[in-house]
Write a protein that holds these residues in place. Structure first.
Motif, PDB file in Angstrom:
ATOM      1  N   SER A 240      37.601  56.713  54.516  1.00  0.00           N
ATOM      2  CA  SER A 240      37.743  57.942  53.970  1.00  0.00           C
ATOM      3  C   SER A 240      38.538  58.566  52.506  1.00  0.00           C
ATOM      4  CB  SER A 240      37.820  59.172  54.870  1.00  0.00           C
ATOM      5  OG  SER A 240      39.189  58.796  55.591  1.00  0.00           O
ATOM      6  N   GLN A 241      39.754  57.382  52.386  1.00  0.00           N
ATOM      7  CA  GLN A 241      40.469  57.260  51.572  1.00  0.00           C
ATOM      8  C   GLN A 241      40.161  55.934  50.328  1.00  0.00           C
ATOM      9  OE1 GLN A 241      45.170  56.306  52.813  1.00  0.00           O
ATOM     10  NE2 GLN A 241      44.988  58.829  53.646  1.00  0.00           N
ATOM     11  N   VAL A 242      38.738  55.163  50.842  1.00  0.00           N
ATOM     12  CA  VAL A 242      38.707  53.892  49.804  1.00  0.00           C
ATOM     13  C   VAL A 242      38.964  53.519  49.819  1.00  0.00           C
ATOM     14  CG1 VAL A 242      36.490  53.761  47.995  1.00  0.00           C
ATOM     15  CG2 VAL A 242      36.358  55.937  49.612  1.00  0.00           C
ATOM     16  N   ASN A 243      39.991  53.407  50.260  1.00  0.00           N
ATOM     17  CA  ASN A 243      40.850  52.382  49.816  1.00  0.00           C
ATOM     18  C   ASN A 243      40.970  51.371  50.092  1.00  0.00           C
ATOM     19  OD1 ASN A 243      43.955  51.400  50.048  1.00  0.00           O
ATOM     20  ND2 ASN A 243      44.230  51.931  52.255  1.00  0.00           N
ATOM     21  N   VAL A 244      39.884  50.648  48.688  1.00  0.00           N
ATOM     22  CA  VAL A 244      40.138  48.892  48.503  1.00  0.00           C
ATOM     23  C   VAL A 244      40.707  48.351  47.764  1.00  0.00           C
ATOM     24  CG1 VAL A 244      37.395  48.172  48.004  1.00  0.00           C
ATOM     25  CG2 VAL A 244      37.651  50.385  48.339  1.00  0.00           C
ATOM     26  N   ASP A 245      41.003  46.837  47.834  1.00  0.00           N
ATOM     27  CA  ASP A 245      41.346  45.845  46.942  1.00  0.00           C
ATOM     28  C   ASP A 245      40.558  45.211  46.178  1.00  0.00           C
ATOM     29  OD1 ASP A 245      43.418  44.318  46.459  1.00  0.00           O
ATOM     30  OD2 ASP A 245      44.512  43.045  48.158  1.00  0.00           O
ATOM     31  N   TYR A 246      40.657  45.676  44.840  1.00  0.00           N
ATOM     32  CA  TYR A 246      39.501  44.882  44.372  1.00  0.00           C
ATOM     33  C   TYR A 246      40.686  43.627  43.311  1.00  0.00           C
ATOM     34  CZ  TYR A 246      36.067  48.310  44.902  1.00  0.00           C
ATOM     35  OH  TYR A 246      35.306  48.999  45.277  1.00  0.00           O
ATOM     36  N   SER A 247      42.040  43.778  43.437  1.00  0.00           N
ATOM     37  CA  SER A 247      42.787  42.825  43.425  1.00  0.00           C
ATOM     38  C   SER A 247      42.653  41.114  42.896  1.00  0.00           C
ATOM     39  CB  SER A 247      44.252  42.180  43.667  1.00  0.00           C
ATOM     40  OG  SER A 247      43.855  41.781  45.137  1.00  0.00           O
ATOM     41  N   GLN A 248      43.200  40.241  42.511  1.00  0.00           N
ATOM     42  CA  GLN A 248      42.233  38.999  41.467  1.00  0.00           C
ATOM     43  C   GLN A 248      42.395  38.308  42.698  1.00  0.00           C
ATOM     44  OE1 GLN A 248      41.120  36.937  39.615  1.00  0.00           O
ATOM     45  NE2 GLN A 248      40.218  38.385  38.532  1.00  0.00           N
ATOM     46  N   ASP A 249      43.707  38.774  43.797  1.00  0.00           N
ATOM     47  CA  ASP A 249      43.506  37.513  44.604  1.00  0.00           C
ATOM     48  C   ASP A 249      42.621  37.519  46.360  1.00  0.00           C
ATOM     49  OD1 ASP A 249      46.519  37.419  43.937  1.00  0.00           O
ATOM     50  OD2 ASP A 249      47.227  38.686  45.731  1.00  0.00           O
ATOM     51  N   VAL A 250      42.104  38.887  45.945  1.00  0.00           N
ATOM     52  CA  VAL A 250      40.944  38.930  46.509  1.00  0.00           C
ATOM     53  C   VAL A 250      39.162  38.564  46.363  1.00  0.00           C
ATOM     54  CG1 VAL A 250      39.630  40.359  48.075  1.00  0.00           C
ATOM     55  CG2 VAL A 250      42.182  40.599  48.529  1.00  0.00           C
ATOM     56  N   PHE A 251      39.491  38.480  44.266  1.00  0.00           N
ATOM     57  CA  PHE A 251      38.375  38.038  44.074  1.00  0.00           C
ATOM     58  C   PHE A 251      38.287  36.932  43.087  1.00  0.00           C
ATOM     59  CE2 PHE A 251      37.236  42.379  45.291  1.00  0.00           C
ATOM     60  CZ  PHE A 251      36.504  42.217  45.838  1.00  0.00           C
ATOM     61  N   GLU A 252      39.481  36.312  44.110  1.00  0.00           N
ATOM     62  CA  GLU A 252      39.525  34.828  42.757  1.00  0.00           C
ATOM     63  C   GLU A 252      38.324  34.189  42.245  1.00  0.00           C
ATOM     64  OE1 GLU A 252      42.160  32.576  44.843  1.00  0.00           O
ATOM     65  OE2 GLU A 252      42.335  30.578  42.744  1.00  0.00           O
ATOM     66  N   GLY A 253      38.055  33.614  41.085  1.00  0.00           N
ATOM     67  CA  GLY A 253      36.624  33.216  40.972  1.00  0.00           C
ATOM     68  C   GLY A 253      35.713  33.950  40.944  1.00  0.00           C
ATOM     69  N   VAL A 254      35.560  35.364  41.373  1.00  0.00           N
ATOM     70  CA  VAL A 254      34.546  36.122  41.483  1.00  0.00           C
ATOM     71  C   VAL A 254      33.709  36.628  40.125  1.00  0.00           C
ATOM     72  CG1 VAL A 254      32.977  38.392  42.537  1.00  0.00           C
ATOM     73  CG2 VAL A 254      34.527  36.256  43.930  1.00  0.00           C
ATOM     74  N   SER A 255      33.198  36.816  39.699  1.00  0.00           N
ATOM     75  CA  SER A 255      32.791  37.373  38.261  1.00  0.00           C
ATOM     76  C   SER A 255      33.554  39.121  38.024  1.00  0.00           C
ATOM     77  CB  SER A 255      31.289  37.604  37.083  1.00  0.00           C
ATOM     78  OG  SER A 255      30.793  37.954  38.510  1.00  0.00           O
ATOM     79  N   ASP A 256      33.861  39.610  37.075  1.00  0.00           N
ATOM     80  CA  ASP A 256      33.812  41.029  36.918  1.00  0.00           C
ATOM     81  C   ASP A 256      33.112  41.542  36.960  1.00  0.00           C
ATOM     82  OD1 ASP A 256      36.035  40.211  35.999  1.00  0.00           O
ATOM     83  OD2 ASP A 256      35.946  40.391  34.244  1.00  0.00           O
ATOM     84  N   LEU A 257      31.660  41.286  37.070  1.00  0.00           N
ATOM     85  CA  LEU A 257      30.261  42.186  37.209  1.00  0.00           C
ATOM     86  C   LEU A 257      30.054  42.310  38.570  1.00  0.00           C
ATOM     87  CD1 LEU A 257      27.500  40.158  34.752  1.00  0.00           C
ATOM     88  CD2 LEU A 257      28.450  43.028  34.023  1.00  0.00           C
ATOM     89  N   ALA A 258      30.163  41.302  39.399  1.00  0.00           N
ATOM     90  CA  ALA A 258      30.267  42.094  40.389  1.00  0.00           C
ATOM     91  C   ALA A 258      31.236  42.571  41.380  1.00  0.00           C
ATOM     92  CB  ALA A 258      30.320  39.834  41.744  1.00  0.00           C
TER      93      ALA A 258
END
Ligand code: ADP
Ligand code: MG
Length: 353
Positions: A240-258
């Motif tokens: 309900s707080q849309v508490n999402v982690d978009y940090s580089q740690d989680v998305f290492e090697g994933v494109s910005d478009l994704a």
């Protein structure tokens, strides 16, 4: 024909009452099991073709749920021309059960690759192809005013694993028809994938599925569940707080478009969320060929760079054990939440307390 809460009550498929076992042999072990259904692999005696038979109990918690199953059949019928929705072959009925004979998806749930280690996990290119197929199936449903309401890795199957096959969307047990005239307000769905409007008991709409696709893409790319907390309360609070982690740690090697694609879906206001058609036009899913080439080159480079020196090997082992630890505890929690699906009214009470 549709009743008040969006369930379709008319089907065309002939329901057979001759014994299922006269026409099919059960083969191998169970393919899956839910609260009210068991799915088994079977072979049609006359053709030798493999199928998946979903045995659904008609009585659930003392209530007659035949109409829910008829609704599931009606939606499968409606979607039969779409290649990404599992095909319905036949239906049988006994005194206690209805048996749906479905196309067999030999690759099983995408869940396994979502939580797998590097070698087995999806590459970003795989995810692009599979998410596109999911969206093509879902866009078809949405054009027909059908909302799936239970899109999660256990309900998205693969035709094969090696080579990686195509998507088959299954489990229309919670699906509903929505249209402009009627409002469907029901408490449905699975923790972790459920949209904020469901938690707030707001009307169910097409956009509710789009939230789940955002969660799915996140899990497929990172192996982590974006809203999963240590307790159900925490999970629902995160949603309900849309508490999402978009940090580089989680998305290492994933494109910005994704990441941009996911951000267009994990939006609290359902009206502002991208639709399935919008998503299919997103540059992540219809990238310029050079982007695809760049991605496969990076992937090829990553797989070539086997650890040679002891230093880098150690680093990789450390990294791998870290991944295993986090994803295994996640995996257990993940499975628990999915297996012990509880009704949301209880959860809402917990949230209030
Ligand atoms: P439930 O409503 O109990 O969740 P599902 O339709 O999701 O029932 O089926 C339960 C599980 O059975 C799925 O998660 C999947 O692992 C397996 N399964 C379902 N349909 C098929 C199929 N057509 N081919 C292969 N496995 C299937
Ligand atoms: Mg299911």
């Amino acid at each position: 024909m549709m009743n008040r809460n969006g369930m379709v009550s008319k089907i065309q498929t002939r329901i057979r009452t001759d014994p299922f076992k006269n026409n099919y042999d059960i083969a191998g072990k169970e393919l899956g099991r839910g609260k009210f259904a068991v799915v088994r692999k079977c072979v049609e005696k006359t053709t030798g073709n493999e199928h998946a038979a979903k045995f659904l109990r008609k009585q659930r918690k003392g209530e007659d749920c035949r109409m829910d199953i008829i609704n599931e059949i009606a939606i499968l019928e409606m979607a039969k021309s779409n290649p990404y929705v599992v095909a319905l072959h036949e239906v049988y009925e006994t005194t206690s059960e209805i048996i749906l004979v479905l196309e067999y998806a030999a690759g099983g749930e995408i869940f396994n690759q979502c939580v797998a280690d590097n070698d087995e996990a999806f590459t970003e290119n795989d995810v692009i192809r599979l998410v596109r197929q999911i969206l093509l199936g879902v866009a078809f449903l949405h054009r027909s005013n059908v909302v799936h309401l239970d899109l999660k890795p256990q309900n998205l199957l693969l035709t094969s694993v090696r080579p990686l096959g195509d998507i088959r969307i299954v489990d229309f047990g919670l699906s509903r028809r929505v249209d402009n005239v009627r409002e469907v307000r029901e408490i449905l769905g699975t923790p972790e994938y459920v949209a904020p409007e469901i938690l707030n008991y707001e009307p169910i709409r097409i956009a509710t599925d789009m939230w789940s696709i955002g969660v799915l893409a996140y899990v497929m790319l990172t192996g982590e569940s974006p809203f999963l907390g240590d307790s159900k309360q925490e999970t629902f609070l995160n949603i309900s707080q849309v508490n999402v982690d978009y940090s580089q740690d989680v998305f290492e090697g994933v494109s910005d478009l994704a990441v941009d694609f996911i951000k267009s879906l994990l939006i609290k206001n359902p009206r502002k969320r991208a639709t399935a058609e919008d998503c299919l036009k997103h540059p992540w899913l219809c990238p310029h060929p050079t982007i695809l080439e760049a991605l496969s080159e990076t992937e090829a480079r990553q797989s070539q760079s086997e650890p040679e020196s002891p230093d880098s090997a150690e680093e990789l082992v450390l990294q791998a054990s870290y991944t295993i630890c986090t994803s295994q505890s996640d995996l257990q929690a993940f499975r628990k939440t999915f297996i012990f699906e509880e009704s949301l009214p209880e959860i809402q009470q917990e949230l209030v307390c």
